[in-house]
Scaffold this motif. Structure first.
Motif, PDB file in Angstrom:
ATOM      1  N   GLU A  50       0.685  -1.145  -0.054  1.00  0.00           N
ATOM      2  CA  GLU A  50      -0.025   0.043  -0.018  1.00  0.00           C
ATOM      3  C   GLU A  50       0.924   1.334  -0.061  1.00  0.00           C
ATOM      4  OE1 GLU A  50      -2.716  -0.054   3.187  1.00  0.00           O
ATOM      5  OE2 GLU A  50      -3.948  -1.547   2.426  1.00  0.00           O
ATOM      6  N   LYS A  51       1.969   1.265   0.566  1.00  0.00           N
ATOM      7  CA  LYS A  51       2.763   2.262   0.799  1.00  0.00           C
ATOM      8  C   LYS A  51       3.823   2.666  -0.371  1.00  0.00           C
ATOM      9  CE  LYS A  51       2.165   2.985   5.763  1.00  0.00           C
ATOM     10  NZ  LYS A  51       2.858   3.080   7.203  1.00  0.00           N
ATOM     11  N   HIS A  52       4.437   1.431  -0.878  1.00  0.00           N
ATOM     12  CA  HIS A  52       5.808   1.465  -1.264  1.00  0.00           C
ATOM     13  C   HIS A  52       5.516   0.807  -2.807  1.00  0.00           C
ATOM     14  CE1 HIS A  52       7.570   3.225   2.295  1.00  0.00           C
ATOM     15  NE2 HIS A  52       7.210   1.980   2.798  1.00  0.00           N
ATOM     16  N   GLY A  53       6.428   1.371  -3.674  1.00  0.00           N
ATOM     17  CA  GLY A  53       6.566   0.796  -5.042  1.00  0.00           C
ATOM     18  C   GLY A  53       7.840   1.227  -5.766  1.00  0.00           C
ATOM     19  N   TYR A  54       8.059   0.751  -6.803  1.00  0.00           N
ATOM     20  CA  TYR A  54       9.225   1.473  -7.496  1.00  0.00           C
ATOM     21  C   TYR A  54       9.386   1.193  -8.990  1.00  0.00           C
ATOM     22  CZ  TYR A  54      10.203  -3.448  -8.373  1.00  0.00           C
ATOM     23  OH  TYR A  54      10.319  -4.862  -8.508  1.00  0.00           O
ATOM     24  N   TRP A  55      10.043   1.961  -9.645  1.00  0.00           N
ATOM     25  CA  TRP A  55      10.086   2.022 -11.158  1.00  0.00           C
ATOM     26  C   TRP A  55      11.424   0.858 -11.566  1.00  0.00           C
ATOM     27  CZ3 TRP A  55       6.661   4.118 -13.861  1.00  0.00           C
ATOM     28  CH2 TRP A  55       6.182   5.387 -13.490  1.00  0.00           C
ATOM     29  N   SER A  56      11.214  -0.016 -12.585  1.00  0.00           N
ATOM     30  CA  SER A  56      11.854  -0.753 -13.186  1.00  0.00           C
ATOM     31  C   SER A  56      12.489  -0.323 -14.447  1.00  0.00           C
ATOM     32  CB  SER A  56      11.486  -2.316 -13.285  1.00  0.00           C
ATOM     33  OG  SER A  56      11.130  -3.072 -12.226  1.00  0.00           O
ATOM     34  N   THR A  57      13.784  -0.076 -14.643  1.00  0.00           N
ATOM     35  CA  THR A  57      14.477   0.262 -15.954  1.00  0.00           C
ATOM     36  C   THR A  57      14.984  -1.169 -16.494  1.00  0.00           C
ATOM     37  OG1 THR A  57      16.445   0.756 -14.955  1.00  0.00           O
ATOM     38  CG2 THR A  57      14.982   2.597 -15.369  1.00  0.00           C
ATOM     39  N   SER A  58      14.655  -1.383 -17.738  1.00  0.00           N
ATOM     40  CA  SER A  58      15.087  -2.565 -18.309  1.00  0.00           C
ATOM     41  C   SER A  58      16.056  -2.464 -19.655  1.00  0.00           C
ATOM     42  CB  SER A  58      13.822  -3.653 -18.504  1.00  0.00           C
ATOM     43  OG  SER A  58      12.957  -2.871 -19.418  1.00  0.00           O
ATOM     44  N   ARG A  59      15.971  -1.324 -20.132  1.00  0.00           N
ATOM     45  CA  ARG A  59      16.776  -1.167 -21.329  1.00  0.00           C
ATOM     46  C   ARG A  59      18.210  -0.628 -21.100  1.00  0.00           C
ATOM     47  NH1 ARG A  59      12.392   1.667 -25.622  1.00  0.00           N
ATOM     48  NH2 ARG A  59      11.143  -0.354 -25.966  1.00  0.00           N
ATOM     49  N   TYR A  60      19.119  -0.931 -21.993  1.00  0.00           N
ATOM     50  CA  TYR A  60      20.482  -0.735 -21.608  1.00  0.00           C
ATOM     51  C   TYR A  60      20.678   0.855 -21.238  1.00  0.00           C
ATOM     52  CZ  TYR A  60      25.602  -0.622 -22.124  1.00  0.00           C
ATOM     53  OH  TYR A  60      26.935  -0.429 -22.287  1.00  0.00           O
ATOM     54  N   GLU A  61      20.384   1.513 -22.338  1.00  0.00           N
ATOM     55  CA  GLU A  61      20.494   3.105 -22.057  1.00  0.00           C
ATOM     56  C   GLU A  61      19.862   3.781 -20.942  1.00  0.00           C
ATOM     57  OE1 GLU A  61      22.568   4.767 -23.716  1.00  0.00           O
ATOM     58  OE2 GLU A  61      23.050   3.270 -25.014  1.00  0.00           O
ATOM     59  N   ASP A  62      18.625   3.203 -20.615  1.00  0.00           N
ATOM     60  CA  ASP A  62      17.888   3.707 -19.263  1.00  0.00           C
ATOM     61  C   ASP A  62      18.861   3.181 -18.021  1.00  0.00           C
ATOM     62  OD1 ASP A  62      16.010   5.329 -20.584  1.00  0.00           O
ATOM     63  OD2 ASP A  62      14.795   3.542 -20.705  1.00  0.00           O
ATOM     64  N   VAL A  63      19.278   1.985 -18.017  1.00  0.00           N
ATOM     65  CA  VAL A  63      19.835   1.228 -16.974  1.00  0.00           C
ATOM     66  C   VAL A  63      21.539   1.983 -16.536  1.00  0.00           C
ATOM     67  CG1 VAL A  63      21.300  -0.590 -15.960  1.00  0.00           C
ATOM     68  CG2 VAL A  63      18.855  -0.701 -16.893  1.00  0.00           C
ATOM     69  N   ALA A  64      21.948   2.378 -17.892  1.00  0.00           N
ATOM     70  CA  ALA A  64      23.275   3.139 -17.675  1.00  0.00           C
ATOM     71  C   ALA A  64      23.229   4.420 -17.158  1.00  0.00           C
ATOM     72  CB  ALA A  64      23.793   3.188 -18.947  1.00  0.00           C
ATOM     73  N   ARG A  65      21.991   5.288 -17.889  1.00  0.00           N
ATOM     74  CA  ARG A  65      21.838   6.623 -16.997  1.00  0.00           C
ATOM     75  C   ARG A  65      21.605   6.449 -15.586  1.00  0.00           C
ATOM     76  NH1 ARG A  65      17.425  11.232 -18.556  1.00  0.00           N
ATOM     77  NH2 ARG A  65      18.491  12.698 -17.259  1.00  0.00           N
ATOM     78  N   VAL A  66      20.831   5.802 -15.282  1.00  0.00           N
ATOM     79  CA  VAL A  66      20.310   5.666 -13.807  1.00  0.00           C
ATOM     80  C   VAL A  66      21.674   5.386 -12.892  1.00  0.00           C
ATOM     81  CG1 VAL A  66      19.000   4.280 -12.065  1.00  0.00           C
ATOM     82  CG2 VAL A  66      17.986   4.918 -14.031  1.00  0.00           C
ATOM     83  N   LEU A  67      22.508   4.648 -13.362  1.00  0.00           N
ATOM     84  CA  LEU A  67      23.568   4.097 -12.646  1.00  0.00           C
ATOM     85  C   LEU A  67      24.795   5.095 -12.787  1.00  0.00           C
ATOM     86  CD1 LEU A  67      23.943   0.300 -13.451  1.00  0.00           C
ATOM     87  CD2 LEU A  67      23.002   1.224 -11.599  1.00  0.00           C
ATOM     88  N   ARG A  68      24.695   5.903 -13.888  1.00  0.00           N
ATOM     89  CA  ARG A  68      26.053   7.144 -14.291  1.00  0.00           C
ATOM     90  C   ARG A  68      25.723   8.415 -13.765  1.00  0.00           C
ATOM     91  NH1 ARG A  68      25.727   6.676 -19.647  1.00  0.00           N
ATOM     92  NH2 ARG A  68      27.690   5.130 -19.727  1.00  0.00           N
ATOM     93  N   ASP A  69      24.397   8.698 -13.472  1.00  0.00           N
ATOM     94  CA  ASP A  69      24.214  10.119 -13.615  1.00  0.00           C
ATOM     95  C   ASP A  69      23.859  10.184 -12.011  1.00  0.00           C
ATOM     96  OD1 ASP A  69      23.462  12.617 -13.364  1.00  0.00           O
ATOM     97  OD2 ASP A  69      22.010  12.642 -15.193  1.00  0.00           O
TER      98      ASP A  69
END
Length: 419
Positions: A50-69
């Motif tokens: 009820e309180k928590h959720g999250y976004w999943s990123t699955s493509r290379y460019e999105d994953v790389a951006r999340v980790l890099r920036d």
């Protein structure tokens, strides 16, 4: 985790997917789920409760951006799904849970100590440990390949950290328990949370004892690097911060490296692939890179958005948790042609098995040298391997790995290094 080859026709209902559940990763098919996400919903919201959720990123460019920036996605509010909705006690104290510039200040001396040129001095030691493991394999008799590989990283990292050899088996078990506390093999009767807490207590107690027994001059190992680290303001790491980073370094090595040869050997047993790679030493490095991509031992890392941001046309709001699925990014066909093919000739490869950006695995040189020595000696001593029973996969949403891999080995009549 089973390393499957989805076709895209699997009946995946993304609304019903639960990638938090460790059972999904041990007995389900995450690669089929990630394939569906990349094709249909590359930035996908999962409501956990009820309180928590999250976004999943699955493509290379999105994953790389999340980790890099790190200016947009912070590591300081929790880096793993088991901390979703909780405050990370290691925030600002432990390398994985700290953003630049403090992260850079903490990382630099550790990175220097784990520099590839420095580690070259340890190649002989690593090869000796590999040979010691292989000496226990009896030609033609079943043995557990996964149990064997699980002992290798501890021998390397334990030496680099100056940890007592007598403690290595228990530390290996505790690190596995810490990343898979709900796995049937590791969970205690009191449940996964109690299991994780106990594993943490015992690991931290071991490091506290090791730090307390150190003399002021030290021996120059990794724990001494942490003890003597200076920040720009003249402050040193507090004892709790030293222990927390010791835990992080050991965990990162012990629970990831073994699963690279585990995943590779399954593929190599098919269609004469083992003999092909073994006969071509010029393919050693490209093959190891492919094994890293293929296995992707660390399945995910989590970040939190520091501001509103767009990923693949989806708006992520400030404060939202975002999970980067490395195993999915490393199967993205836009970056890796024929991604479900294990190809030791794939070169170059931009895999994300070590992450990317400021949190790129600090122990990557240790892992690469260990894997080089392992595969070189494997090919020297053995003609091939055959399955001897059912594989058992780890129940963990963090580590994609095997607990047990029964095999039968055939030794070479004359090891090649003797000839």
């Amino acid at each position: 985790m089973r390393l499957t080859r989805p076709t895209g026709t699997e009946p995946i209902d993304l609304k019903q997917v639960d990638l938090v559940d460790p059972v999904m990763h041990g007995e389900g098919d995450p690669h089929a789920v990630w394939h569906a996400m990349r094709e249909r919903e590359p930035v996908h919201w999962q409501q956990v409760n009820e309180k928590h959720g999250y976004w999943s990123t699955s493509r290379y460019e999105d994953v790389a951006r999340v980790l890099r920036d790190h200016t947009v996605f912070t590591s300081e509010h929790g880096t793993l799904l088991n901390l979703l909705g909780k405050k990370d006690p290691a925030s600002g104290q432990q390398l994985p849970a700290t953003d630049p510039p403090r992260h850079t200040q903490m990382r630099s001396p550790v990175q220097r100590a784990l520099n590839g040129r420095i580690l070259e001095r340890h190649r002989k030691l690593i090869r000796e440990e590999v040979r010691l493991l292989f000496s226990e394999i009896v030609d033609g008799e079943p043995f557990d390949f996964a149990t064997m590989t699980g002992r290798l990283p501890m021998a390397v990292t334990g030496t680099l950290m100056g940890l007592d050899r007598a403690d290595w088996p228990q530390l290996t078990y505790l690190t596995s328990q810490a990343i898979a506390p709900d796995d049937p093999e590791y969970v205690m009767p009191e449940g996964g949370r109690h299991t994780l807490q106990r594993a943490h207590r015992e690991l931290f107690a071991t490091f506290e004892d090791s730090v307390a027994r150190r003399r002021s001059d030290g021996t120059g190992d990794l724990i001494d690097v942490l003890r003597t680290m200076d920040f720009e303001d003249g402050r040193k790491l507090r004892p709790g911060e030293i222990v927390s980073n010791c835990y992080s370094l050991l965990l990162g090595a012990n629970v990831t490296t073994p699963h690279v040869p585990n995943a590779a050997i399954i593929e190599l047993m098919e269609d004469g692939r083992y003999a092909d790679w073994a006969s071509k030493p010029e393919l050693l490095l490209s093959g190891i890179n492919e094994a890293l991509r293929w296995s992707s031992p660390a399945s995910h890392f989590m970040r939190y958005a520091k501001c509103d941001v767009q990923l693949s046309g989806v708006t992520i709001r400030k404060g939202d948790p975002v999970v980067a699925w490395l195993g999915s990014a490393n199967r993205d066909s836009s970056v890796f042609p024929d991604p479900y093919k294990f190809d030791v000739r794939r070169n170059p490869t931009r895999h994300l098995a070590f992450g990317v950006g400021p949190h790129y695995c600090v122990g990557h040189a240790v892992a690469r040298i260990t894997l080089q020595e392992f595969f070189e000696e494997l090919f020297e001593q053995f003609e091939g391997f055959e399955s001897a029973g059912e594989q058992e996969h780890l129940h963990s949403n963090f580590i994609a790995g095997l607990k047990h891999l029964p095999l039968v080995a055939t030794r070479r009549a004359k090891p090649r290094h003797d000839g």
